[in-house]
Design a protein around this motif. Structure first.
Motif, PDB file in Angstrom:
ATOM      1  N   GLY A  40     -58.779 -42.141 -15.757  1.00  0.00           N
ATOM      2  CA  GLY A  40     -58.817 -43.410 -16.481  1.00  0.00           C
ATOM      3  C   GLY A  40     -58.858 -43.281 -17.984  1.00  0.00           C
ATOM      4  O   GLY A  40     -58.588 -44.249 -18.703  1.00  0.00           O
ATOM      5  N   MET A  41     -59.209 -42.107 -18.504  1.00  0.00           N
ATOM      6  CA  MET A  41     -59.288 -41.925 -19.947  1.00  0.00           C
ATOM      7  C   MET A  41     -57.893 -41.722 -20.530  1.00  0.00           C
ATOM      8  O   MET A  41     -57.063 -41.006 -19.964  1.00  0.00           O
ATOM      9  N   SER A  42     -57.652 -42.319 -21.673  1.00  0.00           N
ATOM     10  CA  SER A  42     -56.379 -42.113 -22.354  1.00  0.00           C
ATOM     11  C   SER A  42     -56.341 -40.719 -22.968  1.00  0.00           C
ATOM     12  O   SER A  42     -57.381 -40.082 -23.150  1.00  0.00           O
ATOM     13  N   ARG A  43     -55.141 -40.261 -23.294  1.00  0.00           N
ATOM     14  CA  ARG A  43     -55.001 -38.933 -23.898  1.00  0.00           C
ATOM     15  C   ARG A  43     -55.738 -38.877 -25.239  1.00  0.00           C
ATOM     16  O   ARG A  43     -56.376 -37.868 -25.563  1.00  0.00           O
ATOM     17  N   GLU A  44     -55.681 -39.961 -25.981  1.00  0.00           N
ATOM     18  CA  GLU A  44     -56.363 -39.976 -27.280  1.00  0.00           C
ATOM     19  C   GLU A  44     -57.862 -39.803 -27.113  1.00  0.00           C
ATOM     20  O   GLU A  44     -58.494 -39.041 -27.848  1.00  0.00           O
ATOM     21  N   ARG A  45     -58.450 -40.518 -26.146  1.00  0.00           N
ATOM     22  CA  ARG A  45     -59.895 -40.399 -25.916  1.00  0.00           C
ATOM     23  C   ARG A  45     -60.265 -38.995 -25.455  1.00  0.00           C
ATOM     24  O   ARG A  45     -61.280 -38.436 -25.871  1.00  0.00           O
ATOM     25  N   ARG A  46     -59.443 -38.419 -24.602  1.00  0.00           N
ATOM     26  CA  ARG A  46     -59.740 -37.068 -24.130  1.00  0.00           C
ATOM     27  C   ARG A  46     -59.716 -36.078 -25.281  1.00  0.00           C
ATOM     28  O   ARG A  46     -60.577 -35.199 -25.381  1.00  0.00           O
ATOM     29  N   MET A  47     -58.721 -36.183 -26.155  1.00  0.00           N
ATOM     30  CA  MET A  47     -58.640 -35.271 -27.292  1.00  0.00           C
ATOM     31  C   MET A  47     -59.854 -35.415 -28.191  1.00  0.00           C
ATOM     32  O   MET A  47     -60.392 -34.419 -28.704  1.00  0.00           O
ATOM     33  N   HIS A  66     -64.945 -50.184 -16.370  1.00  0.00           N
ATOM     34  CA  HIS A  66     -63.803 -49.462 -16.922  1.00  0.00           C
ATOM     35  C   HIS A  66     -63.042 -50.337 -17.911  1.00  0.00           C
ATOM     36  O   HIS A  66     -62.478 -51.363 -17.534  1.00  0.00           O
ATOM     37  N   GLU A  67     -63.075 -49.951 -19.168  1.00  0.00           N
ATOM     38  CA  GLU A  67     -62.243 -50.567 -20.187  1.00  0.00           C
ATOM     39  C   GLU A  67     -60.966 -49.744 -20.328  1.00  0.00           C
ATOM     40  O   GLU A  67     -60.965 -48.540 -20.095  1.00  0.00           O
ATOM     41  N   GLU A  68     -59.899 -50.393 -20.712  1.00  0.00           N
ATOM     42  CA  GLU A  68     -58.603 -49.729 -20.820  1.00  0.00           C
ATOM     43  C   GLU A  68     -58.704 -48.482 -21.694  1.00  0.00           C
ATOM     44  O   GLU A  68     -59.132 -48.538 -22.836  1.00  0.00           O
ATOM     45  N   GLY A  69     -58.314 -47.328 -21.128  1.00  0.00           N
ATOM     46  CA  GLY A  69     -58.295 -46.077 -21.875  1.00  0.00           C
ATOM     47  C   GLY A  69     -59.627 -45.368 -21.986  1.00  0.00           C
ATOM     48  O   GLY A  69     -59.688 -44.246 -22.477  1.00  0.00           O
TER      49      GLY A  69
END
Length: 489
Positions: free
Chosen positions: A278-285, A130-133
């Protein structure tokens, strides 16, 4: 005459013999002193020698990452260099590695009540990369697995503790194991793959991994629900995955494996067990952008087909959580839509639409109006910054738990704007107190009434916001066009 002892030599009484004299007797104190002196002398000589010998440097302790495979390779190299090396020795060592493979239950009953930090129900002995975001995942082989492959055993569909997993080195797979080539996606889902919300939540992390790894596609999918094997996805989900990965997902059923106890190992495997956690909002979008774009290409829906003005869609349900008076509800929103130039109201039922018809409908929608339910999952197929209005029957706020907020979350994750919800204060009465959990079984499938004044004012506010920001929305729609968002980089 005296009797002699058994085994003794009989001598005549007249026989005489001479005794050889030794410097000391075996039982004399002199012998003990002599031995003691020799031992003391040897110890002294060894001590003197040690003082003249340079100390041997202390080797650092092995790093935790020093894998058993590396140690095994050293033993093999040393054995090969030995003149006594034989093929039998190597085969014996390999067999010992095969026999050392330990299978553990996929569903760990130690965490039956509540998972602990760092552990889940599924493959509890393993930790995620797991990397940040970024997405949380496990990959085999990898550095974290010390180069070992993932192996599975069992096809139980009712109890995950009867299905097993293990890690094995490619050179020493378990006896009688089958090796499956290509990339395998192993999905763990707390719910199921028929419901489009729960199914999509389990697929999103695979799309994130796919996007980050040069669009690498799986050869097969293996689906687990609490460690229990599943053999299908819902049609809606299959179509979206086919659009996203460029091929229909092949769900592995292990039909060629006759014995349930026969291990199956995978040349390369990626395991997801946290959904989008664990996913950031930016990655999810970015992931939702990719799925939306791929779905539109698959369904031959172009951004140019979007009508000018504002598209308002009433996505209706039948049965549980439907409106009690659909005609009245449609009339309220139709009246407000007519007050805004260019607004067009569409009334649709998702269960009457094909997947591609749903994709096209959402591409034309700026404001989605719908009761709480799986059909709202379609919201991510709208352009970014589109609006969502949600409705609930009586009793959900107190008793439904956090699950009632999933479409608030999804709106945020996919770049939409959740414009609030309306909760019906009226409905069937529960025979227990309002806080009694037993009431939820009654409220869960309740139907939804309406409030004309509230609905009209709510619709006006959302429509006005959509109208004033239409130029901005058009600009962002262009930025999210198919040609710019359909690659994985």
């Amino acid at each position: 005459m005296n009797k002699s002892c058994p085994g003794s030599i009989h001598r005549p009484t007249s026989f005489k013999y001479e005794r050889t004299l030794l410097p000391f007797s075996f039982y004399s104190p002199k012998l003990a002193l002599y031995i003691l002196a020799i031992c003391a002398t040897l110890l002294l000589l060894l001590q003197i020698r040690s003082l003249h010998t340079p100390p041997i440097p202390t080797l650092p302790s092995p790093s935790p990452s020093w894998s058993f495979l590396q140690q095994w390779q050293k033993v093999i190299n040393k054995t090969l260099a030995s003149p006594n090396c034989t093929q039998d020795v190597l085969e014996s060592m390999t067999q010992k590695l095969r026999d050392s493979v330990t299978f553990l239950p996929l569903k760990d009953l130690r965490f039956a009540n509540q998972p602990l930090p760092g552990h889940t129900w599924f493959m509890s002995s393993m930790y995620d990369t797991h990397e940040e975001g970024e997405v949380q995942y496990q990959q085999f082989p990898s550095d974290s697995s010390n180069g070992r492959l993932l192996c599975l055993k069992g096809r139980d569909t009712h109890d995950g503790s009867w299905n097993y997993y293990a890690l094995a080195w490619p050179e020493a797979l378990p006896s009688n194991a089958s090796l499956m080539k290509g990339l395998t996606f192993v999905a763990y889902n707390h719910y199921n793959y028929d419901n489009i919300w729960h199914g999509l939540s389990a697929m999103v992390p695979f799309v994130a991994w796919h996007r980050k790894n040069s669009c690498e596609t799986p050869t097969r999918w293996i689906l687990y629900h609490w460690g229990e094997l599943r053999f299908k996805m819902g049609t809606w989900l299959i179509t979206l995955m086919e659009a996203t990965f460029g091929q229909a997902p092949y769900i592995e059923g292990f039909s060629g494996i006759e014995d349930d106890d026969q291990p199956v190992c995978f040349e390369k495997a990626v395991v997801m067990r946290h959904n989008e956690g664990g996913m950031s909002r930016e990655r999810r979008m970015e992931v939702y952008d990719l799925i939306r774009c791929k779905a539109r290409v698959y369904c031959n829906v172009s951004g140019d087909q979007k009508r000018p003005g504002i598209g308002m869609t009433l996505l209706m349900r039948t049965g549980p959580r439907s409106f009690r008076n659909e005609t009245a509800v449609i009339g309220i929103f139709e009246k407000e839509c007519k007050k805004v130039e260019g607004c067009q109201l569409i009334v649709a039922y998702s269960n009457n639409l094909t997947i591609c018809e749903q994709v096209k409908l959402m591409s034309l929608t700026d404001i989605l109006i719908s009761p709480h339910g799986a059909q709202l999952t379609n919201m991510f197929l709208m352009d970014r910054n589109s609006s969502v209005m949600e409705f609930f029957p009586k009793g959900w706020l107190k008793l439904a738990g956090v699950g009632q907020y999933v479409y608030h979350w999804m709106a945020s994750w996919s770049g939409m704007r959740h414009r609030g919800d309306w909760r019906d204060p009226d409905g069937e009465n529960c025979p227990y107190s309002e806080d009694d959990r037993r009431c939820m079984s009654l409220y869960k499938s309740g139907r939804i009434g309406h409030n004309e004044t509230h609905f009209a004012e709510w619709a006006r506010n959302v429509l006005n916001d959509a109208k004033t920001s239409k130029s901005e929305e058009a600009s962002k729609h262009a930025q999210n066009s198919i040609s710019k968002t359909c690659d994985c980089s």
